[in-house]
Design an enzyme around this catalytic site. Structure first.
Site, PDB file in Angstrom:
ATOM      1  N   MET A  23      29.928  26.549  24.282  1.00 28.66           N
ATOM      2  CA  MET A  23      29.950  25.348  23.443  1.00 28.66           C
ATOM      3  C   MET A  23      30.699  25.665  22.164  1.00 28.66           C
ATOM      4  SD  MET A  23      26.131  23.689  23.954  1.00 28.66           S
ATOM      5  CE  MET A  23      25.231  25.255  23.906  1.00 28.66           C
ATOM      6  N   ALA A  24      31.767  24.905  21.927  1.00 33.19           N
ATOM      7  CA  ALA A  24      32.626  25.146  20.777  1.00 33.19           C
ATOM      8  C   ALA A  24      31.849  25.033  19.481  1.00 33.19           C
ATOM      9  CB  ALA A  24      33.790  24.153  20.773  1.00 33.19           C
ATOM     10  N   GLN A  76      34.880  32.832  27.613  1.00 34.64           N
ATOM     11  CA  GLN A  76      35.522  31.706  28.285  1.00 34.64           C
ATOM     12  C   GLN A  76      36.935  31.515  27.743  1.00 34.64           C
ATOM     13  OE1 GLN A  76      34.909  27.356  27.725  1.00 34.64           O
ATOM     14  NE2 GLN A  76      34.217  27.366  29.859  1.00 34.64           N
ATOM     15  N   CYS A 107      36.263  20.738  29.932  1.00 38.55           N
ATOM     16  CA  CYS A 107      36.178  20.100  28.616  1.00 38.55           C
ATOM     17  C   CYS A 107      36.768  18.692  28.665  1.00 38.55           C
ATOM     18  CB  CYS A 107      36.910  20.939  27.584  1.00 38.55           C
ATOM     19  SG  CYS A 107      36.809  20.249  25.912  1.00 38.55           S
ATOM     20  N   ASP A 212      22.196  17.812  32.341  1.00 33.25           N
ATOM     21  CA  ASP A 212      20.837  17.286  32.172  1.00 33.25           C
ATOM     22  C   ASP A 212      19.746  18.319  32.458  1.00 33.25           C
ATOM     23  OD1 ASP A 212      22.170  14.997  31.589  1.00 33.25           O
ATOM     24  OD2 ASP A 212      21.397  13.802  33.247  1.00 33.25           O
TER      25      ASP A 212
END
Length: 376
Positions: A23-24, A76, A107, A212
């Site tokens: 996650m950036a 990543q 992304c 989710d």
């Protein structure tokens, strides 16, 4: 009795079969260490742009940072040019920068898809295959596995996961992760787990499910319902690094779940800020910590003024004073169990390069396709 077998990614055994999603601006060395202190798994760095890596961009090189005890070191990479991706992978291998490489094809943000990258790229199936093949070749003779993370497709009319999954397996990747949303869905609505089950049944390599996973029981259910080999957890752990303790318990068949009081959350917040400050100093670390405050306090009885002050904190001493004002005995807000976290932006137009959908076999990309910065 365990619910799922350990995950194998090349030479690495991941037990429980849990991966922290890149996650950036989030999954830096500090956050990964915090999550590791709560539970086990494979913890992936935030996105590293291949062009910026090979050019040794200062910010990018700082992001390629791992704690001394972080094993395996997972990175990543994002890129749209097979040769640049290959050079970046060679750099990682030759300079021993990481033990595992994940390739970003999932992304959905406009700055990435408008250049043909991320979730837009698998539509260009020959280009996708060329990138993955080049990356795998660059690791030949080493113990560094390549994995791929992707989405169902661009939208319902441009579904790509089947062809991309087969191409990735044929190229020799160690595993594939599939987010159960299309790019057009962004982060809204409900994730569709059926394509995850379909891909898990179709491929011989491990398929990981993403989308989710808000609670540990969601992860166990995903594995049970889809037959996937493990799960990728993203927004569910924002402000809740203890989710990894829950995941370890759930996959071991144990019922206990962490439900921290506000005082216990304050201890975790302090630890997170301390790790950020020790990485790059208080002047950078505390402002970076601010984005996490709302996630940590979600559902707890904290007044707006105190929330605002915590969201402007600049030093550890200031943070200590503010945390001391919290009601330490306030219980865990059970109304938050199973609720979405992080951004929940719904359907939006996917920004693509002009003519991108004209020819799925085209190998070309826009001239400015390679991003020159990494992370958030």
């Amino acid at each position: 009795m365990t619910t799922a077998r350990p995950l194998t990614v090349g030479p690495h055994t991941v037990d429980p079969p849990v991966v922290l999603a890149p996650m950036a601006g989030i999954t830096n060395v500090a956050f990964r260490r915090l999550c590791r202190e709560h539970g086990a798994g494979l913890f992936v760095s935030e996105m590293i742009t291949t062009r910026a890596l090979v050019e040794r961009n200062q910010k990018t090189m700082q992001l390629v940072t791992f704690a001394p005890d972080e094993q395996p070191r997972s990175i990543q990479l994002y890129g749209v040019d097979p040769e640049i991706v290959g050079r970046a992978v060679e750099m990682v291998v030759q300079e021993d920068l990481a033990d595992h490489i994940d390739l970003n094809f999932g992304c959905p943000v406009p700055k990435v898809t408008r250049r043909g990258g991320g979730s837009a790229l698998p539509f260009r199936r020959r280009l996708f295959a060329a990138i993955v093949q080049r990356a795998v070749r660059a690791t030949a003779g080493t113990s560094v596995p390549i994995t791929v993370k992707m989405r169902i497709g661009i939208d319902d009319d441009h579904v790509t996961f089947r062809d991309a999954g087969r191409a990735a397996e044929d190229a020799g990747v160690a595993a594939v992760a599939l987010h159960g949303r299309t790019a057009v869905q962004f982060y809204g609505g409900r994730a569709n787990w059926e394509p995850i089950a379909e891909l898990a049944a179709a491929l011989e390599i491990p398929v990981l499910g993403n989308g989710d996973i808000w609670e540990a029981d969601d992860a166990v259910r995903m594995v049970r319902e889809t037959g996937c080999a493990g799960v990728v957890v993203g927004r569910g752990c924002l402000g809740r690094p203890w989710l990894f303790a829950d995941l370890a318990a759930a996959f071991a068949g144990r019922p206990e779940r962490v439900r921290p009081s506000l005082g216990e959350v304050a201890v975790t917040m302090r630890r997170h800020a301390e790790l950020l400050a020790s990485w790059k100093g208080e002047a950078w670390g505390l402002p970076d910590f601010r984005k996490h405050v709302a996630w940590y306090l979600k559902g707890y009885p904290v007044g707006s003024a105190l929330r605002r002050e915590l969201g402007m904190v600049s030093t550890l001493a200031e943070l200590d004073d503010l945390l001391a004002r919290l009601d330490a005995d306030a219980p865990y807000p059970v109304t938050e169990i199973g609720e979405p976290r992080g951004r929940t932006t719904g359907a939006r137009r996917v920004v693509l390069p002009e003519g991108w959908l004209d020819d799925p076999d085209a190998l070309t990309t826009p001239e400015d396709a390679e991003l020159d910065v990494s992370g958030g």
